[in-house]
Design a protein around this motif. Structure first.
Motif, PDB file in Angstrom:
ATOM      1  N   GLY A  25       0.825  -1.206   0.000  1.00 20.92           N
ATOM      2  CA  GLY A  25       0.000   0.000   0.000  1.00 20.92           C
ATOM      3  C   GLY A  25       0.860   1.258   0.000  1.00 20.92           C
ATOM      4  N   ILE A  26       0.217   2.400  -0.107  1.00 16.42           N
ATOM      5  CA  ILE A  26       0.936   3.668  -0.149  1.00 16.42           C
ATOM      6  C   ILE A  26       1.734   3.894   1.133  1.00 16.42           C
ATOM      7  CG2 ILE A  26       0.671   6.174  -0.136  1.00 16.42           C
ATOM      8  CD1 ILE A  26       0.349   5.119  -2.878  1.00 16.42           C
ATOM      9  N   ASP A  27       1.078   3.712   2.270  1.00 14.58           N
ATOM     10  CA  ASP A  27       1.755   3.994   3.541  1.00 14.58           C
ATOM     11  C   ASP A  27       2.948   3.071   3.769  1.00 14.58           C
ATOM     12  OD1 ASP A  27      -0.050   5.994   4.068  1.00 14.58           O
ATOM     13  OD2 ASP A  27      -1.389   4.729   5.254  1.00 14.58           O
ATOM     14  N   GLY A  28       2.881   1.878   3.239  1.00 13.14           N
ATOM     15  CA  GLY A  28       3.975   0.941   3.432  1.00 13.14           C
ATOM     16  C   GLY A  28       5.056   1.011   2.365  1.00 13.14           C
ATOM     17  N   ALA A  29       4.857   1.888   1.394  1.00 12.93           N
ATOM     18  CA  ALA A  29       5.826   2.008   0.295  1.00 12.93           C
ATOM     19  C   ALA A  29       6.948   2.965   0.705  1.00 12.93           C
ATOM     20  CB  ALA A  29       5.137   2.501  -0.974  1.00 12.93           C
ATOM     21  N   THR A  30       7.797   2.500   1.587  1.00  8.47           N
ATOM     22  CA  THR A  30       8.924   3.314   2.038  1.00  8.47           C
ATOM     23  C   THR A  30      10.026   3.316   0.987  1.00  8.47           C
ATOM     24  OG1 THR A  30      10.010   1.431   3.107  1.00  8.47           O
ATOM     25  CG2 THR A  30       8.420   2.688   4.424  1.00  8.47           C
TER      26      THR A  30
END
Length: 203
Positions: A25-30
């Protein structure tokens, strides 16, 4: 070891970001995960992209470009109904071919509508415009009103995205292949009624 050109590196990072966004997901795309997926040092990613937003901007461009490519590749230069059927099949095949692309496209558009309203709308607008352009060019023998072309583009997007959501939810490829036929049949039925009910546009 040969030096990899910056443009090629950026392309690698964009493809890696698509995979990471689809998985986490976006938030986990570090940036660390994206660099690891690209098998590149984190410092190289930060050299190519000064901010995460710069990288995501290229991911958005990639998604929009892929939609335009699908439309262009599936233009049979036929009548509007045949063209619409081919465009729908091309979109569904694109999603089925890469569930990472399907997941990332839907995730990015939803996220952008929450965070950067215009950006999320722009990806959809570009896909719609590509479909409209193709449909308009195939309607020369029987020109259609702009409203009818817009409706066809809308139905294409709705059916394709609905197919994508179902495919991503269940992940059953054999079922998805059958559902492609069902979805295409729904479009055929709607087109038969809609195109028969409207007069050709005046020249």
């Amino acid at each position: 070891m040969p030096r990899i050109p910056a443009a090629e590196r950026r392309s690698d990072f964009v493809k890696a970001a698509v995979k990471v966004i689809a998985t986490h997901g976006i938030d986990g795309a570090t940036t660390r995960r994206i660099a690891e997926q690209a098998q590149a040092p984190l410092a190289t990613l930060h050299y190519c992209y000064h901010t995460k937003e710069d990288l995501f901007a290229d991911v958005y461009a990639f998604v929009a470009r892929r939609f335009r490519e699908v439309v262009r590749e599936n233009d049979p230069h036929a009548d509007p109904a045949t063209t619409a059927r081919r465009l729908l099949r091309g979109l569904m095949e694109c999603y089925l071919e890469s569930d990472d692309f399907a997941a990332t496209a839907l995730e990015l558009i939803s996220w952008a509508r929450r965070q950067h309203e215009d950006l999320g709308i722009r990806v959809y607008d570009e896909a719609f415009e590509a479909a409209r352009t193709v449909l308009q060019s195939t309607a020369s023998s029987r020109p259609l009103e702009a409203e009818t072309i817009d409706e066809i583009a809308y139905v294409l997007a709705t059916l394709a995205d609905g197919f994508a959501l179902n495919w991503l939810t269940y992940g059953d490829r054999s079922a998805a292949v059958k559902q492609m036929e069902v979805t295409a049949a729904v479009l055929d039925s709607w087109l038969a009624v809609r195109l028969a009910s409207v007069p050709a546009a005046l020249g």
